[in-house]
Design an enzyme around this catalytic site. Sequence first.
Site, PDB file in Angstrom:
ATOM      1  N   ARG A 102       0.814  -1.214   0.000  1.00 10.75           N
ATOM      2  CA  ARG A 102       0.000   0.000   0.000  1.00 10.75           C
ATOM      3  C   ARG A 102       0.848   1.265   0.000  1.00 10.75           C
ATOM      4  O   ARG A 102       1.920   1.293   0.601  1.00 10.75           O
ATOM      5  CB  ARG A 102      -0.926  -0.009   1.222  1.00 10.75           C
ATOM      6  CG  ARG A 102      -1.919  -1.143   1.201  1.00 10.75           C
ATOM      7  CD  ARG A 102      -2.605  -1.362   2.551  1.00 10.75           C
ATOM      8  NE  ARG A 102      -3.596  -2.430   2.459  1.00 10.75           N
ATOM      9  CZ  ARG A 102      -3.297  -3.724   2.570  1.00 10.75           C
ATOM     10  NH1 ARG A 102      -2.045  -4.107   2.803  1.00 10.75           N
ATOM     11  NH2 ARG A 102      -4.247  -4.636   2.454  1.00 10.75           N
TER      12      ARG A 102
ATOM     13  N   HIS B  70      -0.623  -2.531  -4.610  1.00 12.55           N
ATOM     14  CA  HIS B  70      -0.095  -3.495  -5.585  1.00 12.55           C
ATOM     15  C   HIS B  70       0.012  -2.934  -7.003  1.00 12.55           C
ATOM     16  O   HIS B  70      -0.193  -3.652  -7.983  1.00 12.55           O
ATOM     17  CB  HIS B  70      -0.932  -4.766  -5.583  1.00 12.55           C
ATOM     18  CG  HIS B  70      -0.704  -5.643  -4.383  1.00 12.55           C
ATOM     19  ND1 HIS B  70       0.401  -5.532  -3.567  1.00 12.55           N
ATOM     20  CD2 HIS B  70      -1.455  -6.669  -3.856  1.00 12.55           C
ATOM     21  CE1 HIS B  70       0.331  -6.436  -2.598  1.00 12.55           C
ATOM     22  NE2 HIS B  70      -0.783  -7.129  -2.755  1.00 12.55           N
TER      23      HIS B  70
ATOM     24  N   HIS C  12       4.049 -12.908  -5.613  1.00  9.77           N
ATOM     25  CA  HIS C  12       2.976 -13.135  -4.643  1.00  9.77           C
ATOM     26  C   HIS C  12       2.531 -14.602  -4.622  1.00  9.77           C
ATOM     27  O   HIS C  12       1.335 -14.899  -4.542  1.00  9.77           O
ATOM     28  CB  HIS C  12       1.787 -12.233  -4.982  1.00  9.77           C
ATOM     29  CG  HIS C  12       0.983 -11.795  -3.795  1.00  9.77           C
ATOM     30  ND1 HIS C  12       0.273 -12.689  -3.015  1.00  9.77           N
ATOM     31  CD2 HIS C  12       0.765 -10.582  -3.260  1.00  9.77           C
ATOM     32  CE1 HIS C  12      -0.355 -12.026  -2.057  1.00  9.77           C
ATOM     33  NE2 HIS C  12      -0.068 -10.740  -2.180  1.00  9.77           N
TER      34      HIS C  12
ATOM     35  N   ASP D  59      -0.748 -10.004   8.083  1.00 16.50           N
ATOM     36  CA  ASP D  59      -0.483  -9.295   6.831  1.00 16.50           C
ATOM     37  C   ASP D  59       0.562  -8.269   7.224  1.00 16.50           C
ATOM     38  O   ASP D  59       0.331  -7.061   7.237  1.00 16.50           O
ATOM     39  CB  ASP D  59      -1.757  -8.642   6.298  1.00 16.50           C
ATOM     40  CG  ASP D  59      -1.607  -8.148   4.865  1.00 16.50           C
ATOM     41  OD1 ASP D  59      -0.480  -8.234   4.340  1.00 16.50           O
ATOM     42  OD2 ASP D  59      -2.599  -7.662   4.286  1.00 16.50           O
TER      43      ASP D  59
ATOM     44  N   TYR E 183       1.690 -18.157  -3.124  1.00 15.00           N
ATOM     45  CA  TYR E 183       1.189 -18.709  -1.864  1.00 15.00           C
ATOM     46  C   TYR E 183       1.672 -20.155  -1.766  1.00 15.00           C
ATOM     47  O   TYR E 183       1.418 -20.965  -2.656  1.00 15.00           O
ATOM     48  CB  TYR E 183      -0.336 -18.725  -1.829  1.00 15.00           C
ATOM     49  CG  TYR E 183      -1.035 -17.398  -1.873  1.00 15.00           C
ATOM     50  CD1 TYR E 183      -1.760 -16.937  -0.770  1.00 15.00           C
ATOM     51  CD2 TYR E 183      -1.038 -16.614  -3.018  1.00 15.00           C
ATOM     52  CE1 TYR E 183      -2.456 -15.735  -0.811  1.00 15.00           C
ATOM     53  CE2 TYR E 183      -1.722 -15.403  -3.065  1.00 15.00           C
ATOM     54  CZ  TYR E 183      -2.423 -14.977  -1.963  1.00 15.00           C
ATOM     55  OH  TYR E 183      -3.116 -13.791  -2.012  1.00 15.00           O
TER      56      TYR E 183
ATOM     57  N   GLU F 190       6.259 -12.550   0.834  1.00 14.11           N
ATOM     58  CA  GLU F 190       6.508 -11.585  -0.229  1.00 14.11           C
ATOM     59  C   GLU F 190       7.759 -10.757   0.074  1.00 14.11           C
ATOM     60  O   GLU F 190       7.712  -9.804   0.852  1.00 14.11           O
ATOM     61  CB  GLU F 190       5.302 -10.662  -0.373  1.00 14.11           C
ATOM     62  CG  GLU F 190       3.969 -11.388  -0.488  1.00 14.11           C
ATOM     63  CD  GLU F 190       2.798 -10.499  -0.119  1.00 14.11           C
ATOM     64  OE1 GLU F 190       2.791  -9.309  -0.533  1.00 14.11           O
ATOM     65  OE2 GLU F 190       1.886 -10.968   0.588  1.00 14.11           O
TER      66      GLU F 190
END
Length: 335
Positions: free
Chosen positions: A80, A101, A175, A241, A177, A300
């Site tokens: 952000r 992003h 990104h 996060d 996972y 990340e």
Amino acid sequence: MNIRKSSWGHVDGQEVFSYTLTNDQGAIFRCMEYGAVVTAIEVPDREGRMENVVLGFDSLDQYVKDSPYFGALVGRVAGRIARASWKDHQLTKNEGEHHIHGGTANFSHRVWKSRVVEDHHKVGIEFSLDSPHGDNGYPGNLCVKVIYYWTNENVWEMDILAQTDQETLFNPTNHTYFNLSGNVKNKILNHTLQIEASAYAETNAEKLPTGRLLPVSDTAFDFREPIQMGKALEKHPAGYDTPFKLEGTKRLALKDPESGRCLSIQTDRDAVVVFSTTNMEEDYMVAEEKMSSHRGIALETQELPDAVHHSAFRSIVIAPHQEYRYQTAYKFTVC
């Protein structure tokens, strides 16, 4: 090593190709031109069973329609940026009043050019993309390349390169996972995570850094020793996060004791954002399982988010007519 190229469909009339890289051990790395997405990584468990250890879809259409950045190259800037502003530049507001992003139709949603590359005892795919001046409000014409190498030692090496003709911002990440159990058989609650980080970036209710780097000691953010994710989430039920400031050799380690698979990550980036997928209750399916909390974990590697508003964070401003390179390596083993 074997490389196979195949058509995977079309996006806005443009054909999208995917690549399958198979090493001499039979381990597989898959990626595609849309979003420079890593679609699958198939590596052995302790019994030698090859299974996919990253979240992804079976079709291109699902990536276009549903994907929460599964395996994608995110940019120009990951994370952000408060008030979607930098100096006198107004960036795209795509999360309330903020920018996230890289904005709308960002790197993750574009078709990249691709070519096969070889370097000593590894092979890879080079993806390239031109981001024009004004793209999502960013100044400068930016040329970006990302190379994914796959080795016979089951190492995925990622090199990101960039050049600009004007001062601009650049803080990309991949990104992907991870779920080391294989094919999302289990959630990641039994995985252990270790991070070389004695500080994390405090964030506010909007998930924006406050600028304070806080010690992890005696908090739910202490991953200096391996901790089971289920136990960590008991301490922090809201989920992670969270940006961590890396130090030392800048290593992370993710392990699944049931399958025996281990992932070691080393990077030259300043930080890692850990996203635990808490509260990701979605309608789409991943490996025939409904997407839900803790189906995977994103690690990340990047610079600390919103660095443009916090002078103590490492700068993400890049200068014209210089080449910038960022490297992260992901080593899959059995332990």
